[in-house]
Scaffold this motif. Sequence first.
Motif, PDB file in Angstrom:
ATOM      1  N   LEU A  69      -0.281   4.037  -2.442  1.00 57.23           N
ATOM      2  CA  LEU A  69      -1.696   4.418  -2.422  1.00 57.23           C
ATOM      3  C   LEU A  69      -1.798   5.902  -2.068  1.00 57.23           C
ATOM      4  O   LEU A  69      -1.136   6.363  -1.125  1.00 57.23           O
ATOM      5  N   LEU A 116       0.808  -1.217   0.000  1.00 60.82           N
ATOM      6  CA  LEU A 116       0.000   0.000   0.000  1.00 60.82           C
ATOM      7  C   LEU A 116       0.841   1.268   0.000  1.00 60.82           C
ATOM      8  O   LEU A 116       0.318   2.357   0.228  1.00 60.82           O
ATOM      9  N   HIS A 120      -7.376  -0.994  -5.455  1.00 62.90           N
ATOM     10  CA  HIS A 120      -5.960  -0.678  -5.613  1.00 62.90           C
ATOM     11  C   HIS A 120      -5.275  -1.805  -6.370  1.00 62.90           C
ATOM     12  O   HIS A 120      -5.356  -2.973  -5.946  1.00 62.90           O
TER      13      HIS A 120
END
Length: 468
Positions: A120, A117, A135
């Motif tokens: 992100l 992540l 995602h």
Amino acid sequence: MMTDTHPASLRTRLTWLIIAVMVAVLIPLGWISYRRELREMNELLDGRLAQAGRTLGTLIAHGELPQRDADLPGIKQDGEIRHHGVVVSVHPRNYEPEVGFQAYDPRGELIAATSNLSDLPPPSSDERGFRDIRHEGRLWRTFTLQNRANLVIRIGERSDNRQDIARGLVIEHTLPLLIGLPLLALLVSLAVKRGLRPVAVLTEMLDRRTPGSRKPMPANVAPQEIKPLIVALNQQLERLEDALEREHRFATDVAHELRTPLAATMIHLESAMISDDPTEVEFTVRNAQQSMARLGRRVEQILAMARLEAGAASQQRTGLDLVRIATEVIEELAPLIAEKDISASLSHDDGPVIVRGHEVALTAMFRNLIENALRYTEPEGQVEVAIHRDGPMAVIDIYDNGPGIPEGRRQAVFQRFHREEESATRGYGLGLNIVQRAIELHEASVELLESPLGRGLLVRIRILAEAA
């Protein structure tokens, strides 16, 4: 083209009905249970995700940052790589759900993230709580919070992990149904077969029942649901056996009682055919005619008896005037009264005398009693019919001044085909038996007494009358 259709057996119908009920109940219950467990699972996982986010924020606020992996690049933010942040590598196992997080300082700088992540985009100021985001082609369930140190923590879990759990729940709920329903169907079929065993026993007992048997089927050991069936079956068998007995008796009576008049008629006709004397031919033809008349009367009496035994009791009773019936019968027998020059009279109370009964039976009763009195009374004799009320009862008196019946033989005259040996009349022993049957149908009583005319017979019948 018509095809034969056979209705399903009771066992098959009950089995399929029970299975259909179970399916109709179990499938909705399984679906409701699956939806409830799925909701509880999501709530549990969301709670765990929120707890993990708060724990992670506390650790970071106290300076316990995870160590950065040396082989990972720096954090990319706004298109630039920032090396002062910490990136934690993620190595998910097959049995572990894949998770990730991001941590931002009060200035909005990413200070720590997992590798899955790290790129992100940061959450907006109004993005707090639970969200579903996509995602790198995968759906994530995320939870975003801002703790007391003004750190913004975003922690997420891959949604396909939850989908795996949901698929496991589906299998957990459907597999028992797929395996259990056939087994339940087999057990239900065996249970229904055992439950219907009393019906099979009843069928076997009916198969072993001998024709003409009057022994009732035992109902005291049968289940409550089958007892009314057995009771109704016993009643139907009794009615059927009575009907068969009446048919047999009727056939026997016809064969026995018609043999003699038919033989006599044939003898007279044969004598007329071979005779050359006109006077003798006329005499034999007249005798044959009389034999045929007696044959016709005998057939009428046998048919009247059969109708009384078979049908009168099943018909609904109606209000009948005894005076009217007696008058019609006397008018019908007027030729016989005139032929023998007998004095016949009818006396009755003012107005009708009404009883509830069967007209065919009461008419046959009057006809046979009056006809017997006329037959046994000598020419220029006397026959009286009196009808009057005596309290709640209607009393019918029919008497004559004929030879009468000795007191010791009066009860025997009600038997079928009984004839007094000393009688000179050509009766056939059916009349008083028909009278007896008609009296039984109306719950009446009959007495044979001495005639008030000095000699002869008095027949007294008492039958319940309707209120005047």
